[in-house]
Design a protein around this motif. Sequence first.
Motif, PDB file in Angstrom:
ATOM      1  N   VAL A 166      83.859  52.433  23.131  1.00  0.00           N
ATOM      2  CA  VAL A 166      83.768  51.218  23.946  1.00  0.00           C
ATOM      3  C   VAL A 166      84.913  50.266  23.606  1.00  0.00           C
ATOM      4  CG1 VAL A 166      82.379  49.158  24.419  1.00  0.00           C
ATOM      5  CG2 VAL A 166      81.283  51.399  24.301  1.00  0.00           C
ATOM      6  N   ALA A 187      82.756  45.307  26.752  1.00  0.00           N
ATOM      7  CA  ALA A 187      81.305  45.254  26.948  1.00  0.00           C
ATOM      8  C   ALA A 187      80.911  43.889  27.488  1.00  0.00           C
ATOM      9  CB  ALA A 187      80.581  45.525  25.638  1.00  0.00           C
ATOM     10  N   TRP A 229      81.903  49.691  17.058  1.00  0.00           N
ATOM     11  CA  TRP A 229      82.844  49.652  18.183  1.00  0.00           C
ATOM     12  C   TRP A 229      84.207  49.198  17.664  1.00  0.00           C
ATOM     13  CZ3 TRP A 229      79.554  46.899  22.509  1.00  0.00           C
ATOM     14  CH2 TRP A 229      78.591  47.798  22.988  1.00  0.00           C
ATOM     15  N   HIS A 244      83.948  51.386  29.035  1.00  0.00           N
ATOM     16  CA  HIS A 244      83.604  50.063  29.560  1.00  0.00           C
ATOM     17  C   HIS A 244      82.135  50.077  29.963  1.00  0.00           C
ATOM     18  CE1 HIS A 244      87.960  48.947  30.685  1.00  0.00           C
ATOM     19  NE2 HIS A 244      87.979  50.040  29.952  1.00  0.00           N
TER      20      HIS A 244
END
Length: 129
Positions: free
Chosen positions: A58, A61, A81, A36
């Motif tokens: 991740v 975001a 991601w 995060h």
Amino acid sequence: QYSHGLDFEASFRHSHPLLRPQVAESFVISCPHVRHISFSHYTVDEDSARCLLDLRYVTEADFSDNENLSGAFLTALPMKWVNLRKLVMRDCTELDSDYVQTFASLRLQNYGELLKYCQHLALADFSCK
């Protein structure tokens, strides 16, 4: 050593006003398992954002209220991601709508191919005041 499942939040809301690419790169190297990130109310430029895309795990975001992002990094985001579930870019003053539209249309143009990259994305917030 951090485990793959580690849930770690990196929040830089009250630090220096600009995230330099060299600092972003060092962060990625030092904390590769961050899941995060929040750079809300922080200045992140395109080069720094591209560096952050190397954080492979991740899932959330937040780049809200960013003064310096055009959104060019969004075109590479789905491939980098792959586990992203939530992307928030509210009130980014320099955000180029063409990049947002390209990001949004990637799934429509190549649905079958990109589904594997974007399958977890549940929220993409590009709202403006």
